[in-house]
Design a protein around this motif. Structure first.
Motif, PDB file in Angstrom:
ATOM      1  N   ARG A 117     -53.298  52.966  18.988  1.00 17.99           N
ATOM      2  CA  ARG A 117     -52.051  52.490  18.388  1.00 17.99           C
ATOM      3  C   ARG A 117     -52.358  51.933  16.999  1.00 17.99           C
ATOM      4  O   ARG A 117     -53.425  51.336  16.788  1.00 17.99           O
ATOM      5  CB  ARG A 117     -51.382  51.417  19.241  1.00 17.99           C
ATOM      6  CG  ARG A 117     -50.925  51.940  20.594  1.00 17.99           C
ATOM      7  CD  ARG A 117     -49.902  53.074  20.473  1.00 17.99           C
ATOM      8  NE  ARG A 117     -49.671  53.743  21.738  1.00 17.99           N
ATOM      9  CZ  ARG A 117     -48.837  53.296  22.665  1.00 17.99           C
ATOM     10  NH1 ARG A 117     -48.143  52.185  22.446  1.00 17.99           N
ATOM     11  NH2 ARG A 117     -48.699  53.941  23.798  1.00 17.99           N
ATOM     12  N   ALA A 118     -51.411  52.133  16.098  1.00 16.43           N
ATOM     13  CA  ALA A 118     -51.626  51.700  14.718  1.00 16.43           C
ATOM     14  C   ALA A 118     -50.354  51.123  14.131  1.00 16.43           C
ATOM     15  O   ALA A 118     -49.272  51.694  14.286  1.00 16.43           O
ATOM     16  CB  ALA A 118     -52.106  52.877  13.862  1.00 16.43           C
ATOM     17  N   THR A 119     -50.510  50.008  13.453  1.00 13.95           N
ATOM     18  CA  THR A 119     -49.436  49.395  12.675  1.00 13.95           C
ATOM     19  C   THR A 119     -49.716  49.695  11.206  1.00 13.95           C
ATOM     20  O   THR A 119     -50.836  49.507  10.736  1.00 13.95           O
ATOM     21  CB  THR A 119     -49.397  47.871  12.892  1.00 13.95           C
ATOM     22  OG1 THR A 119     -49.269  47.596  14.284  1.00 13.95           O
ATOM     23  CG2 THR A 119     -48.229  47.243  12.142  1.00 13.95           C
ATOM     24  N   VAL A 120     -48.713  50.169  10.505  1.00 12.54           N
ATOM     25  CA  VAL A 120     -48.880  50.506   9.090  1.00 12.54           C
ATOM     26  C   VAL A 120     -48.361  49.360   8.231  1.00 12.54           C
ATOM     27  O   VAL A 120     -47.251  48.862   8.443  1.00 12.54           O
ATOM     28  CB  VAL A 120     -48.133  51.800   8.732  1.00 12.54           C
ATOM     29  CG1 VAL A 120     -48.153  52.047   7.224  1.00 12.54           C
ATOM     30  CG2 VAL A 120     -48.757  52.986   9.467  1.00 12.54           C
ATOM     31  N   LEU A 121     -49.165  48.954   7.270  1.00 12.58           N
ATOM     32  CA  LEU A 121     -48.709  47.967   6.293  1.00 12.58           C
ATOM     33  C   LEU A 121     -47.888  48.677   5.223  1.00 12.58           C
ATOM     34  O   LEU A 121     -48.388  49.576   4.547  1.00 12.58           O
ATOM     35  CB  LEU A 121     -49.906  47.264   5.645  1.00 12.58           C
ATOM     36  CG  LEU A 121     -50.679  46.351   6.592  1.00 12.58           C
ATOM     37  CD1 LEU A 121     -52.071  46.885   6.848  1.00 12.58           C
ATOM     38  CD2 LEU A 121     -50.747  44.942   6.030  1.00 12.58           C
ATOM     39  N   ILE A 122     -46.630  48.272   5.104  1.00 14.04           N
ATOM     40  CA  ILE A 122     -45.799  48.806   4.024  1.00 14.04           C
ATOM     41  C   ILE A 122     -46.011  47.884   2.831  1.00 14.04           C
ATOM     42  O   ILE A 122     -45.324  46.893   2.634  1.00 14.04           O
ATOM     43  CB  ILE A 122     -44.321  48.877   4.433  1.00 14.04           C
ATOM     44  CG1 ILE A 122     -44.168  49.769   5.667  1.00 14.04           C
ATOM     45  CG2 ILE A 122     -43.479  49.416   3.282  1.00 14.04           C
ATOM     46  CD1 ILE A 122     -44.614  51.208   5.473  1.00 14.04           C
ATOM     47  N   GLU A 123     -47.037  48.238   2.055  1.00 15.01           N
ATOM     48  CA  GLU A 123     -47.455  47.391   0.942  1.00 15.01           C
ATOM     49  C   GLU A 123     -47.563  48.171  -0.355  1.00 15.01           C
ATOM     50  O   GLU A 123     -48.182  47.712  -1.319  1.00 15.01           O
ATOM     51  CB  GLU A 123     -48.773  46.696   1.272  1.00 15.01           C
ATOM     52  CG  GLU A 123     -49.873  47.627   1.725  1.00 15.01           C
ATOM     53  CD  GLU A 123     -51.103  46.885   2.226  1.00 15.01           C
ATOM     54  OE1 GLU A 123     -51.136  45.644   2.152  1.00 15.01           O
ATOM     55  OE2 GLU A 123     -52.038  47.557   2.690  1.00 15.01           O
ATOM     56  N   THR A 124     -46.973  49.371  -0.363  1.00 17.11           N
ATOM     57  CA  THR A 124     -46.817  50.118  -1.611  1.00 17.11           C
ATOM     58  C   THR A 124     -45.349  50.489  -1.739  1.00 17.11           C
ATOM     59  O   THR A 124     -44.664  50.747  -0.734  1.00 17.11           O
ATOM     60  CB  THR A 124     -47.671  51.396  -1.636  1.00 17.11           C
ATOM     61  OG1 THR A 124     -47.207  52.313  -0.635  1.00 17.11           O
ATOM     62  CG2 THR A 124     -49.136  51.084  -1.396  1.00 17.11           C
ATOM     63  N   VAL A 125     -44.869  50.536  -2.974  1.00 17.10           N
ATOM     64  CA  VAL A 125     -43.444  50.788  -3.183  1.00 17.10           C
ATOM     65  C   VAL A 125     -43.071  52.205  -2.775  1.00 17.10           C
ATOM     66  O   VAL A 125     -41.957  52.445  -2.296  1.00 17.10           O
ATOM     67  CB  VAL A 125     -43.057  50.489  -4.651  1.00 17.10           C
ATOM     68  CG1 VAL A 125     -43.734  51.438  -5.612  1.00 17.10           C
ATOM     69  CG2 VAL A 125     -41.539  50.515  -4.833  1.00 17.10           C
ATOM     70  N   THR A 126     -43.984  53.159  -2.915  1.00 15.25           N
ATOM     71  CA  THR A 126     -43.663  54.520  -2.494  1.00 15.25           C
ATOM     72  C   THR A 126     -43.534  54.609  -0.971  1.00 15.25           C
ATOM     73  O   THR A 126     -42.679  55.342  -0.465  1.00 15.25           O
ATOM     74  CB  THR A 126     -44.729  55.507  -2.996  1.00 15.25           C
ATOM     75  OG1 THR A 126     -46.028  55.037  -2.621  1.00 15.25           O
ATOM     76  CG2 THR A 126     -44.677  55.644  -4.508  1.00 15.25           C
ATOM     77  N   ALA A 127     -44.355  53.869  -0.254  1.00 15.50           N
ATOM     78  CA  ALA A 127     -44.244  53.869   1.210  1.00 15.50           C
ATOM     79  C   ALA A 127     -42.939  53.246   1.668  1.00 15.50           C
ATOM     80  O   ALA A 127     -42.405  53.611   2.727  1.00 15.50           O
ATOM     81  CB  ALA A 127     -45.422  53.124   1.828  1.00 15.50           C
ATOM     82  N   ALA A 128     -42.398  52.292   0.899  1.00  9.34           N
ATOM     83  CA  ALA A 128     -41.122  51.665   1.271  1.00  9.34           C
ATOM     84  C   ALA A 128     -39.993  52.692   1.322  1.00  9.34           C
ATOM     85  O   ALA A 128     -39.008  52.491   2.026  1.00  9.34           O
ATOM     86  CB  ALA A 128     -40.778  50.554   0.289  1.00  9.34           C
ATOM     87  N   PHE A 129     -40.136  53.781   0.583  1.00  9.10           N
ATOM     88  CA  PHE A 129     -39.130  54.833   0.584  1.00  9.10           C
ATOM     89  C   PHE A 129     -39.376  55.870   1.687  1.00  9.10           C
ATOM     90  O   PHE A 129     -38.598  56.804   1.827  1.00  9.10           O
ATOM     91  CB  PHE A 129     -39.104  55.531  -0.780  1.00  9.10           C
ATOM     92  CG  PHE A 129     -38.398  54.741  -1.843  1.00  9.10           C
ATOM     93  CD1 PHE A 129     -37.088  55.035  -2.202  1.00  9.10           C
ATOM     94  CD2 PHE A 129     -39.020  53.671  -2.467  1.00  9.10           C
ATOM     95  CE1 PHE A 129     -36.427  54.298  -3.167  1.00  9.10           C
ATOM     96  CE2 PHE A 129     -38.370  52.926  -3.442  1.00  9.10           C
ATOM     97  CZ  PHE A 129     -37.066  53.243  -3.797  1.00  9.10           C
TER      98      PHE A 129
END
Length: 534
Positions: A248-260
């Motif tokens: 299992r993996a949790t992704v850090l949304i810590e880049t603005v491109t990933a936020a999209f």
């Protein structure tokens, strides 16, 4: 989907001197496993890093950042959800983070947090001893043999070995190499080393203990990078005969491109996903890296950019809505405060943490991060007030949230010009962190906060951005730099002031902004190669 586990018989070399107990981690079988990962995924990783650079050029030339049209069907499809919470990951109301240093590991495991995130990335200076030593720490923690006595005579013991936080490992980001391991004459991607060694030694042990191999994935920029990780998980599970979906993996949304691409990232990882996390400092760092050439993305002092800024509210509320829509955990950002011995300062710090955690819990987050064991009770109390006996609030889908691309990028309203104090603080923090990092320490208490690579990154790129747009002048920066270098040398006679100054000038004062300070600093200062040993 079946991924072949065969790989050409090519050579993986260890290019570092042996250390204490390194042979327990760097076994022939473990190195062979890492070599197979490098053979299967090294070229694909290289292609994705080239695509990152192309994306930087596209956005820098004026291409708009929008929600991808090509994946609109994924976002519109109401039927798919991520896997249900894995054992040990249902209740995550308090997660403590820190490097896999033995002393800090014992403190984290005794903290009462629900999850310990062992951080090989921002909180670890990647010396070879730290990398291999971190793997030994994790192995010993799982085997319940981590107790030790420090040179000072202080004893570090697990209080209740039968009830420890769930261990989640954060490997290094895709932009980093491990220069002490070469496959076919090329450095092995650092995340494959961190993931591979831990997975090989600890996956089965964690399963036998009733949990599993769990991860935090840092600095992803798009769905393709999430897909790469998913394929790595499939490959590794098949290779070691571990049931599909155990990881299992949790992704850090810590880049603005990933936020999209939050939904797309969850979709790519859905059978291995355990949610998303809001990474505050890296997110601001990403905004400057991506749009620092534009005046409408000019940020004020980092202390002024709170989570209540409209563009940060848009980002966090979209994250909660996205996660809960798909049955995933939404984990809040870091409380970096370090409890103070001064009563007034201590109460002020706790008040800030309480407000931050209350906002997260009331917004729908299922848990949050702290950097210090002293903050665990406060964070738990805050989330207890909202969650009660429930392990999470995934059923709160936040259908009231509707975030547009424009709202995610409305940085103009963030605040005013930088203050003289803000300029000095950014320079001082960067210099002191650089010095610690060059000496092998990745998490440092500075000014009442636990600073790591993410805070150093936002501090140094803010100086670069303010200089670029002439809101501060170079003479002022040079004078403050001189002052703070002198103070650093006076406070810490052992400080590597010349290296620190050179590193700051290369990463903050050049016309072109280096995307990260770590790759170049790593190759110049932390790589210590020996003769080929394997």
């Amino acid at each position: 989907m079946t991924i072949t586990t065969s790989a050409p018989a090519r050579r993986l070399d260890v290019l570092a001197a042996p250390g204490d107990r390194h042979d327990e981690i760097l076994t022939p079988a473990a190195l062979d496993f890492v070599g197979k990962l490098a053979a299967a995924f090294g070229e694909r990783r290289q292609s994705l890093m080239k695509e990152r650079r192309r994306q930087v050029l596209r956005l820098g030339s004026g291409s708009p950042l929008v929600f991808p049209v090509a994946t609109s069907a994924v976002r519109a499809d109401p039927s798919w959800r991520v896997a249900p919470p894995a054992p040990g990951l249902s209740d995550r109301r308090v997660e403590i983070t820190g490097p896999p240093d033995r002393r800090m590991a014992v403190n984290a495991l005794n903290s009462g947090a629900h999850v310990w995130m062992a951080d090989f990335e921002d909180a670890t200076a990647p010396t070879w001893d730290n990398v291999v030593g971190g793997q030994l720490t994790l192995l010993d923690a799982i085997e319940r043999r981590i107790d030790f006595t420090a040179e000072s005579g202080k004893e570090y013991r697990l209080k209740d070995p039968g009830r420890l936080p769930t261990i989640v490992v954060r490997p290094r980001g895709w932009h980093l190499d491990e220069a002490h391991l070469e496959f076919d004459g090329r450095p092995v991607p650092a995340p494959l080393v961190d993931f591979g060694l831990y997975f090989f030694h600890c996956a089965r042990r964690q399963i036998d203990a009733g949990q599993g191999p769990y991860f935090y994935l840092p600095k992803l920029e798009n769905r393709y990078e999430a897909r790469l990780w998913n394929d790595i998980f499939l490959f590794a599970q098949e290779l070691l005969d571990i049931p599909r979906g155990t990881v299992r993996a949790t992704v850090l949304i810590e880049t603005v491109t990933a936020a999209f691409e939050m939904e797309e990232i969850l979709y790519e990882l859905r059978e291995h996903s355990s949610g998303l996390n809001a990474g505050r400092w890296d997110y601001l760092f990403s905004l400057i890296k991506t749009f620092g050439h534009r005046t409408d993305f000019l940020l004020p002092d980092r202390a002024q950019v709170t989570m209540t800024a409209p563009f940060m509210r848009a980002y966090t509320e979209l994250l909660v809505r996205t996660c809960h829509k798909r049955g995933a955990h939404a984990i809040g950002g870091m409380a970096a405060q370090v409890p103070s011995k001064d009563p007034a300062a201590h109460e002020a710090a706790l008040a800030k943490v309480r407000l931050d955690k209350e906002r997260e819990a009331e917004d729908g987050f299922d848990g949050s991060w702290v950097a210090h064991p002293g903050l665990v009770p406060l964070c738990r109390e805050t989330f207890d007030h909202v969650l009660g006996e429930r392990p999470h609030q995934i059923d709160r889908t936040r259908d009231d949230v509707d975030v547009t691309a424009a709202e995610l990028l409305s940085v103009r309203r963030a605040g005013g010009p930088p203050s003289a104090e803000g300029v000095r603080t950014n320079i001082a923090v960067t210099l002191r962190y650089y010095d610690a990092w060059l000496r092998g320490q990745g998490a440092v208490a500075l000014g009442g906060l636990m600073e790591d690579a993410a805070t150093a990154e936002i501090a140094r790129v803010q100086i670069w951005q303010w200089l670029r747009h002439r809101v501060i002048d170079r003479q002022t920066v040079t004078q403050v730099l001189d002052d703070e270098i002198e103070r650093l040398g006076a406070e810490y006679p052992w400080a590597r002031v010349e290296d620190v100054r050179e590193l700051f000038e290369r990463t903050a004062l050049q016309p072109e902004l280096p995307l990260f300070f770590t790759p170049d600093a790593y190759s110049r200062h932390l790589v210590r190669r020996a003769e080929r040993l394997s």
